[in-house]
Write a protein that holds these residues in place. Sequence first.
Motif, short mmCIF file in Angstrom:
data_model
loop_
_atom_site.label_atom_id
_atom_site.label_comp_id
_atom_site.label_asym_id
_atom_site.label_seq_id
_atom_site.Cartn_x
_atom_site.Cartn_y
_atom_site.Cartn_z
N VAL A 138 -5.67 -8.63 5.32
CA VAL A 138 -4.79 -8.52 6.48
C VAL A 138 -5.62 -7.90 7.60
O VAL A 138 -6.36 -6.94 7.38
CB VAL A 138 -3.57 -7.62 6.19
N SER A 139 -5.49 -8.46 8.80
CA SER A 139 -6.24 -7.96 9.93
C SER A 139 -5.40 -8.13 11.20
O SER A 139 -4.51 -8.97 11.24
CB SER A 139 -7.55 -8.73 10.06
N VAL B 45 -3.42 -13.13 8.15
CA VAL B 45 -3.18 -12.87 6.74
C VAL B 45 -3.84 -13.99 5.94
O VAL B 45 -3.68 -15.17 6.27
CB VAL B 45 -1.66 -12.85 6.42
N ARG B 46 -4.59 -13.63 4.92
CA ARG B 46 -5.14 -14.61 4.00
C ARG B 46 -4.64 -14.26 2.61
O ARG B 46 -4.82 -13.14 2.14
CB ARG B 46 -6.66 -14.61 4.03
N GLU B 47 -3.97 -15.22 2.00
CA GLU B 47 -3.38 -15.01 0.68
C GLU B 47 -3.74 -16.17 -0.22
O GLU B 47 -3.40 -17.32 0.06
CB GLU B 47 -1.85 -14.89 0.79
N VAL C 190 -5.23 -19.18 1.47
CA VAL C 190 -4.46 -19.79 2.56
C VAL C 190 -4.32 -18.78 3.69
O VAL C 190 -3.88 -17.67 3.48
CB VAL C 190 -3.06 -20.24 2.07
N SER C 191 -4.72 -19.20 4.90
CA SER C 191 -4.67 -18.31 6.06
C SER C 191 -3.45 -18.58 6.92
O SER C 191 -3.01 -19.73 7.04
CB SER C 191 -5.92 -18.49 6.91
N ALA C 192 -2.93 -17.52 7.52
CA ALA C 192 -1.81 -17.63 8.46
C ALA C 192 -2.05 -16.66 9.59
O ALA C 192 -2.62 -15.58 9.40
CB ALA C 192 -0.49 -17.31 7.76
N ARG D 188 2.69 -2.62 12.47
CA ARG D 188 3.80 -2.51 11.52
C ARG D 188 3.89 -3.76 10.64
O ARG D 188 4.06 -3.67 9.42
CB ARG D 188 5.12 -2.30 12.28
N VAL D 189 3.77 -4.93 11.26
CA VAL D 189 3.80 -6.19 10.51
C VAL D 189 2.61 -6.25 9.55
O VAL D 189 2.76 -6.65 8.39
CB VAL D 189 3.81 -7.40 11.47
N ALA D 190 1.43 -5.85 10.01
CA ALA D 190 0.24 -5.85 9.16
C ALA D 190 0.42 -4.93 7.95
O ALA D 190 0.05 -5.29 6.83
CB ALA D 190 -0.99 -5.45 9.96
N ALA D 191 1.00 -3.77 8.16
CA ALA D 191 1.25 -2.85 7.05
C ALA D 191 2.24 -3.45 6.06
O ALA D 191 2.04 -3.35 4.84
CB ALA D 191 1.76 -1.51 7.58
#
Length: 60
Positions: free
Chosen positions: A6-7, A19-21, A24-26, A39-42
């Motif tokens: 997460v960055s 986000v890479r999960e 798969v990146s988003a 906040r979203v990143a956390a």
Amino acid sequence: MIDNFVSTGWTSRGHWVAVREDGVSALLGPYPTGTEAQRVAADESDRLGFRGMYRGVRMI
């Protein structure tokens, strides 16, 4: 190897969360403030199982 991360970042259009999960990146956003993006990143970090490890960076 699974490379989850997460960055955050920003452009002239707003603040973003990458986000890479499981390969798969988003890109989430734009958010109007760095605080909201942090906040979203956390939350995304917690969702990926990094529980409390995401602290982000201070935006100045």
